[in-house]
Design a protein around this motif. Structure first.
Motif, PDB file in Angstrom:
ATOM      1  N   ILE A  59      -1.592   2.269   6.776  1.00 15.54           N
ATOM      2  CA  ILE A  59      -0.375   2.350   5.970  1.00 15.54           C
ATOM      3  C   ILE A  59      -0.788   2.116   4.523  1.00 15.54           C
ATOM      4  O   ILE A  59      -1.498   1.149   4.228  1.00 15.54           O
ATOM      5  CB  ILE A  59       0.653   1.270   6.375  1.00 15.54           C
ATOM      6  N   ILE A  60      -0.363   3.014   3.652  1.00 19.47           N
ATOM      7  CA  ILE A  60      -0.546   2.815   2.216  1.00 19.47           C
ATOM      8  C   ILE A  60       0.848   2.611   1.655  1.00 19.47           C
ATOM      9  O   ILE A  60       1.681   3.526   1.682  1.00 19.47           O
ATOM     10  CB  ILE A  60      -1.233   4.026   1.552  1.00 19.47           C
ATOM     11  N   ILE A  84      -3.133  -1.661  12.955  1.00 21.38           N
ATOM     12  CA  ILE A  84      -2.959  -0.818  11.768  1.00 21.38           C
ATOM     13  C   ILE A  84      -3.480  -1.566  10.540  1.00 21.38           C
ATOM     14  O   ILE A  84      -3.090  -2.704  10.277  1.00 21.38           O
ATOM     15  CB  ILE A  84      -1.481  -0.431  11.548  1.00 21.38           C
ATOM     16  N   LYS A  85      -4.342  -0.901   9.790  1.00 22.53           N
ATOM     17  CA  LYS A  85      -4.837  -1.460   8.535  1.00 22.53           C
ATOM     18  C   LYS A  85      -3.892  -1.026   7.420  1.00 22.53           C
ATOM     19  O   LYS A  85      -3.194  -0.026   7.540  1.00 22.53           O
ATOM     20  CB  LYS A  85      -6.257  -0.977   8.280  1.00 22.53           C
ATOM     21  N   CYS A  86      -3.897  -1.804   6.322  1.00 26.62           N
ATOM     22  CA  CYS A  86      -2.951  -1.528   5.245  1.00 26.62           C
ATOM     23  C   CYS A  86      -3.613  -1.621   3.876  1.00 26.62           C
ATOM     24  O   CYS A  86      -4.528  -2.411   3.668  1.00 26.62           O
ATOM     25  CB  CYS A  86      -1.794  -2.521   5.290  1.00 26.62           C
ATOM     26  N   ILE A  87      -3.080  -0.814   2.964  1.00 23.85           N
ATOM     27  CA  ILE A  87      -3.470  -0.847   1.559  1.00 23.85           C
ATOM     28  C   ILE A  87      -2.185  -0.938   0.751  1.00 23.85           C
ATOM     29  O   ILE A  87      -1.224  -0.210   1.022  1.00 23.85           O
ATOM     30  CB  ILE A  87      -4.242   0.439   1.170  1.00 23.85           C
ATOM     31  N   LEU A  88      -2.164  -1.839  -0.233  1.00 25.49           N
ATOM     32  CA  LEU A  88      -1.037  -1.893  -1.165  1.00 25.49           C
ATOM     33  C   LEU A  88      -1.384  -1.042  -2.375  1.00 25.49           C
ATOM     34  O   LEU A  88      -2.512  -1.086  -2.868  1.00 25.49           O
ATOM     35  CB  LEU A  88      -0.774  -3.326  -1.632  1.00 25.49           C
ATOM     36  N   LEU A  89      -0.419  -0.285  -2.841  1.00 26.17           N
ATOM     37  CA  LEU A  89      -0.532   0.498  -4.070  1.00 26.17           C
ATOM     38  C   LEU A  89       0.575  -0.023  -4.959  1.00 26.17           C
ATOM     39  O   LEU A  89       1.744   0.041  -4.577  1.00 26.17           O
ATOM     40  CB  LEU A  89      -0.254   1.964  -3.764  1.00 26.17           C
ATOM     41  N   THR A  90       0.237  -0.538  -6.113  1.00 30.53           N
ATOM     42  CA  THR A  90       1.288  -1.175  -6.887  1.00 30.53           C
ATOM     43  C   THR A  90       1.038  -1.114  -8.380  1.00 30.53           C
ATOM     44  O   THR A  90      -0.088  -0.912  -8.816  1.00 30.53           O
ATOM     45  CB  THR A  90       1.437  -2.643  -6.452  1.00 30.53           C
ATOM     46  N   GLY A  91       2.100  -1.303  -9.100  1.00 30.66           N
ATOM     47  CA  GLY A  91       1.991  -1.465 -10.537  1.00 30.66           C
ATOM     48  C   GLY A  91       2.149  -2.924 -10.899  1.00 30.66           C
ATOM     49  O   GLY A  91       1.812  -3.333 -11.997  1.00 30.66           O
ATOM     50  N   GLN A  92       2.641  -3.747  -9.944  1.00 33.66           N
ATOM     51  CA  GLN A  92       3.007  -5.095 -10.340  1.00 33.66           C
ATOM     52  C   GLN A  92       3.081  -6.146  -9.236  1.00 33.66           C
ATOM     53  O   GLN A  92       4.051  -6.859  -9.130  1.00 33.66           O
ATOM     54  CB  GLN A  92       4.333  -5.058 -11.086  1.00 33.66           C
ATOM     55  N   LYS A 103      -4.524 -12.601   4.144  1.00 31.62           N
ATOM     56  CA  LYS A 103      -4.699 -13.642   5.157  1.00 31.62           C
ATOM     57  C   LYS A 103      -3.797 -13.430   6.371  1.00 31.62           C
ATOM     58  O   LYS A 103      -4.197 -13.699   7.497  1.00 31.62           O
ATOM     59  CB  LYS A 103      -4.392 -15.026   4.561  1.00 31.62           C
ATOM     60  N   GLU A 104      -2.575 -12.978   6.146  1.00 28.40           N
ATOM     61  CA  GLU A 104      -1.570 -12.924   7.200  1.00 28.40           C
ATOM     62  C   GLU A 104      -1.437 -11.568   7.897  1.00 28.40           C
ATOM     63  O   GLU A 104      -0.745 -11.474   8.907  1.00 28.40           O
ATOM     64  CB  GLU A 104      -0.197 -13.306   6.626  1.00 28.40           C
ATOM     65  N   ALA A 105      -2.059 -10.530   7.358  1.00 26.79           N
ATOM     66  CA  ALA A 105      -1.923  -9.191   7.949  1.00 26.79           C
ATOM     67  C   ALA A 105      -3.220  -8.421   7.699  1.00 26.79           C
ATOM     68  O   ALA A 105      -4.175  -8.974   7.179  1.00 26.79           O
ATOM     69  CB  ALA A 105      -0.722  -8.474   7.341  1.00 26.79           C
ATOM     70  N   ASN A 106      -3.227  -7.173   8.071  1.00 29.29           N
ATOM     71  CA  ASN A 106      -4.424  -6.344   7.947  1.00 29.29           C
ATOM     72  C   ASN A 106      -4.514  -5.643   6.592  1.00 29.29           C
ATOM     73  O   ASN A 106      -4.810  -4.455   6.523  1.00 29.29           O
ATOM     74  CB  ASN A 106      -4.427  -5.284   9.055  1.00 29.29           C
ATOM     75  N   LEU A 107      -4.253  -6.374   5.498  1.00 32.01           N
ATOM     76  CA  LEU A 107      -4.379  -5.778   4.168  1.00 32.01           C
ATOM     77  C   LEU A 107      -5.857  -5.718   3.821  1.00 32.01           C
ATOM     78  O   LEU A 107      -6.525  -6.750   3.749  1.00 32.01           O
ATOM     79  CB  LEU A 107      -3.613  -6.592   3.119  1.00 32.01           C
ATOM     80  N   ILE A 108      -6.355  -4.505   3.622  1.00 31.55           N
ATOM     81  CA  ILE A 108      -7.780  -4.368   3.317  1.00 31.55           C
ATOM     82  C   ILE A 108      -8.049  -4.278   1.826  1.00 31.55           C
ATOM     83  O   ILE A 108      -9.143  -4.603   1.386  1.00 31.55           O
ATOM     84  CB  ILE A 108      -8.402  -3.162   4.048  1.00 31.55           C
ATOM     85  N   ASP A 109      -7.047  -3.845   1.039  1.00 30.44           N
ATOM     86  CA  ASP A 109      -7.255  -3.771  -0.399  1.00 30.44           C
ATOM     87  C   ASP A 109      -5.934  -3.526  -1.104  1.00 30.44           C
ATOM     88  O   ASP A 109      -4.934  -3.207  -0.474  1.00 30.44           O
ATOM     89  CB  ASP A 109      -8.241  -2.650  -0.752  1.00 30.44           C
ATOM     90  N   CYS A 110      -5.983  -3.673  -2.426  1.00 26.80           N
ATOM     91  CA  CYS A 110      -4.824  -3.400  -3.275  1.00 26.80           C
ATOM     92  C   CYS A 110      -5.306  -2.574  -4.453  1.00 26.80           C
ATOM     93  O   CYS A 110      -6.286  -2.944  -5.101  1.00 26.80           O
ATOM     94  CB  CYS A 110      -4.194  -4.708  -3.744  1.00 26.80           C
ATOM     95  N   GLU A 125     -12.345   5.381   3.900  1.00 28.32           N
ATOM     96  CA  GLU A 125     -13.470   5.767   4.751  1.00 28.32           C
ATOM     97  C   GLU A 125     -14.177   4.559   5.344  1.00 28.32           C
ATOM     98  O   GLU A 125     -14.606   4.593   6.498  1.00 28.32           O
ATOM     99  CB  GLU A 125     -14.448   6.647   3.965  1.00 28.32           C
ATOM    100  N   SER A 126     -14.283   3.479   4.581  1.00 28.69           N
ATOM    101  CA  SER A 126     -14.941   2.288   5.136  1.00 28.69           C
ATOM    102  C   SER A 126     -14.034   1.555   6.122  1.00 28.69           C
ATOM    103  O   SER A 126     -14.511   0.939   7.065  1.00 28.69           O
ATOM    104  CB  SER A 126     -15.399   1.348   4.021  1.00 28.69           C
ATOM    105  N   ALA A 127     -12.723   1.665   5.931  1.00 29.45           N
ATOM    106  CA  ALA A 127     -11.777   0.969   6.816  1.00 29.45           C
ATOM    107  C   ALA A 127     -11.554   1.709   8.128  1.00 29.45           C
ATOM    108  O   ALA A 127     -11.328   1.095   9.158  1.00 29.45           O
ATOM    109  CB  ALA A 127     -10.438   0.785   6.100  1.00 29.45           C
ATOM    110  N   VAL A 128     -11.597   3.032   8.074  1.00 24.67           N
ATOM    111  CA  VAL A 128     -11.344   3.847   9.274  1.00 24.67           C
ATOM    112  C   VAL A 128     -12.467   4.877   9.428  1.00 24.67           C
ATOM    113  O   VAL A 128     -12.271   6.064   9.209  1.00 24.67           O
ATOM    114  CB  VAL A 128      -9.952   4.534   9.217  1.00 24.67           C
TER     115      VAL A 128
END
Length: 130
Positions: A59-60, A84-92, A103-110, A125-128
């Motif tokens: 999930i992105i 499910i692995k996750c990536i946050l995309l954000t401005g803020q 720590k609490e979920a599968n967030l791999i990067d932001c 690619e490194s996550a999946v």
């Protein structure tokens, strides 16, 4: 072979379409690509894909969205679909929120908007791995 999917969530349609187009150009038909304008629609989409035998592997998600924020959505999806692995995309998003979700979920990067698509692809690619 089980088909795998990436689901992108952002309340800005232009960002969603750009992200989906970039992913499709890079990963081609390796994945199915789903998009949703909010966390509620994304959860419904993920449930439907799972029911159809398509495994959502990533999930992105935007962080700042009306209603349910990205960190809350990712935590909820982690409880429901822990693989499910996750990536946050954000401005803020603030660093405390990001660290908490790691720590609490599968967030791999932001990644901060505007994102570097090559760095995003490398992260995916490194996550999946294929």
């Amino acid at each position: 072979m089980i088909k795998e999917a990436i689901v992108c969530v952002d309340d800005e349609a232009a960002i969603l379409m750009t992200l989906k187009m970039e992913l499709m150009q890079h990963f081609k038909e390796r994945f199915e690509y789903g998009i949703a304008l909010n966390a509620i629609d994304a959860e419904i989409l993920i449930d439907e894909l799972s029911t159809d035998g398509i495994k959502v592997i990533l999930i992105i998600s935007d962080w700042l969205m009306p209603g349910v924020k990205g960190d809350e959505f990712i935590k909820k999806m982690y409880i429901k679909y822990p693989s499910i692995k996750c990536i946050l995309l954000t401005g803020q998003a603030n660093k405390e929120v990001i660290e908490q979700v790691k720590k609490e979920a599968n967030l791999i990067d932001c990644f901060y908007k505007p994102w570097d698509k090559q760095q995003l692809f490398k992260c995916i690619e490194s996550a999946v791995p294929a």
